[in-house]
Design a protein around this motif. Structure first.
Motif, PDB file in Angstrom:
ATOM      1  N   GLN A  98      -3.415   8.172   6.293  1.00  0.00           N
ATOM      2  CA  GLN A  98      -1.699   7.380   6.636  1.00  0.00           C
ATOM      3  C   GLN A  98      -1.859   6.436   8.090  1.00  0.00           C
ATOM      4  N   SER A  99      -3.082   5.958   8.035  1.00  0.00           N
ATOM      5  CA  SER A  99      -2.972   4.604   8.755  1.00  0.00           C
ATOM      6  C   SER A  99      -3.478   3.466   7.617  1.00  0.00           C
ATOM      7  N   PHE A 107       5.859   0.632   4.617  1.00  0.00           N
ATOM      8  CA  PHE A 107       5.788   2.325   4.762  1.00  0.00           C
ATOM      9  C   PHE A 107       6.037   2.778   5.653  1.00  0.00           C
ATOM     10  N   ARG A 108       7.080   3.916   5.796  1.00  0.00           N
ATOM     11  CA  ARG A 108       7.972   4.660   6.642  1.00  0.00           C
ATOM     12  C   ARG A 108       7.265   5.883   7.285  1.00  0.00           C
ATOM     13  N   HIS A 109       7.341   5.993   8.434  1.00  0.00           N
ATOM     14  CA  HIS A 109       7.116   7.347   9.013  1.00  0.00           C
ATOM     15  C   HIS A 109       8.742   8.545   9.015  1.00  0.00           C
ATOM     16  N   CYS A 110       8.186   9.725   8.769  1.00  0.00           N
ATOM     17  CA  CYS A 110       9.092  10.772   8.826  1.00  0.00           C
ATOM     18  C   CYS A 110       9.876  10.429  10.231  1.00  0.00           C
ATOM     19  N   GLN A 119       5.666   7.954   3.406  1.00  0.00           N
ATOM     20  CA  GLN A 119       5.046   7.245   3.122  1.00  0.00           C
ATOM     21  C   GLN A 119       5.364   5.797   2.497  1.00  0.00           C
ATOM     22  N   ILE A 120       5.415   4.888   1.249  1.00  0.00           N
ATOM     23  CA  ILE A 120       5.959   4.184   1.390  1.00  0.00           C
ATOM     24  C   ILE A 120       7.166   4.087   0.635  1.00  0.00           C
ATOM     25  N   CYS A 132      11.338  12.301   2.658  1.00  0.00           N
ATOM     26  CA  CYS A 132       9.685  13.053   3.808  1.00  0.00           C
ATOM     27  C   CYS A 132       9.227  13.890   2.672  1.00  0.00           C
ATOM     28  N   GLN A 133       8.549  13.459   1.642  1.00  0.00           N
ATOM     29  CA  GLN A 133       7.183  14.373   1.343  1.00  0.00           C
ATOM     30  C   GLN A 133       7.042  15.417   1.546  1.00  0.00           C
TER      31      GLN A 133
END
Ligand SMILES: [Zn+2]
Ligand SMILES: [Zn+2]
Ligand SMILES: [Zn+2]
Ligand SMILES: [Zn+2]
Ligand SMILES: [Zn+2]
Ligand SMILES: [Zn+2]
Length: 272
Positions: A98-99, A107-110, A119-120, A132-133
């Motif tokens: 993740q980092s 990249f975006r955070h849910c 995810q990208i 969000c996956q």
């Protein structure tokens, strides 16, 4: 460490040691250590694993350290894979991945509060909806809000802008009302808005720092002591000097009562 592999011994024997965390005694081979640590291993494998897990809860993955007190060795990827359980290794690797991803500008955070995934998402090719996956949460990447169902981004814009305009109009309208019914206290260093609330034209700041004529803002004390020639000249209560008859005592008392009534907050006024 599965319980059936743990020999519970009475008192430390040759080749065993007591864990400083759980006080259980195990064979020394069950006390892992990082290659970078210079102290004797003193935390058992199970406690070591628990410590790594707890640190992953509230620390960056690359800050997870040796659990021995006073030791500031930071654990490396190889340490984790040698010491931790499979589940902890997976957590660690996930945090690490993740980092790396997070360093990517796409990249975006849910945004679901209990989801730490991300995810990208490339706006150009992936469209405005981020899905969000991990949890399926949908986000509008244009507006950075949960996806607006049944609305295109254009419709969303129109609706939100319309609401903002309405709020601005309402704010302006209420400012105008304040303007017509309040004046700023002319007392030195005081600009408290004073609301005229019926009553006579002799107003008192609710602090109360200053009493004055509502119409011309002239200080009230000289008007009271000397007469209406102390209003400012443009004031409709102004009377030229000497032609102003002395006010009978009863009138002044009446004004005093009214003055109290016209003060918005009934602050006790110290008669000077
Ligand atoms: Zn250490
Ligand atoms: Zn232990
Ligand atoms: Zn999610
Ligand atoms: Zn949108
Ligand atoms: Zn004032
Ligand atoms: Zn006046």
């Amino acid at each position: 460490m599965p319980a059936d592999q743990v020999a519970v011994l009475e008192g430390p024997l040759e080749g065993t040691r007591e864990c400083v965390v759980c006080s259980e005694t195990y064979g020394i081979e069950q006390f892992p250590t990082s290659a970078a640590c210079t102290h004797e291993p003193e935390v058992c494998g199970e406690c070591y694993d628990q410590s790594i897990n707890a640190q992953l809860d509230d620390k960056a993955w690359d800050n997870v350290g040796c659990p021995t007190e006073g030791c500031d060795v930071v654990l490396q990827h190889a340490d984790i894979h040698e010491i931790a359980t499979q589940a902890t290794q997976t957590r660690y690797d996930e945090a690490c991945l993740q980092s790396v991803l997070a360093a990517d500008p796409d990249f975006r955070h849910c945004q679901r509060p209990d989801c730490n995934s991300g995810q990208i998402h490339e706006n150009g090719t992936d469209g405005p909806i981020f899905r969000c996956q991990a949890c399926g949460f949908r986000l509008c990447v244009i507006h950075n809000v949960p996806w607006h169902e049944d609305e295109t981004c254009e419709h969303y814009d129109l609706r939100v802008k319309g609401r903002e305009n309405e709020e601005q109009l309402q704010a302006k309208a209420s400012l105008k009302v304040i303007d017509e019914t309040t004046k700023k206290c002319p007392g030195e260093g005081c600009s408290w808005p004073i609301e005229k609330n019926g009553g006579c034209n002799h107003m008192t700041c609710e602090f109360p720092c200053y009493r004055f004529c509502w119409l011309c803002l002239a200080p009230y004390q000289p008007i009271r002591d000397e007469g209406n020639h102390r209003h400012y000249k443009h004031c409709e209560l102004y009377v030229p000097w000497r032609t102003s008859p002395p006010e009978p005592r009863i009138t002044i008392f009446g004004q005093y009562l009214q003055r109290h009534k016209s003060t918005r907050v009934q602050t006790p006024v110290n008669e000077r």
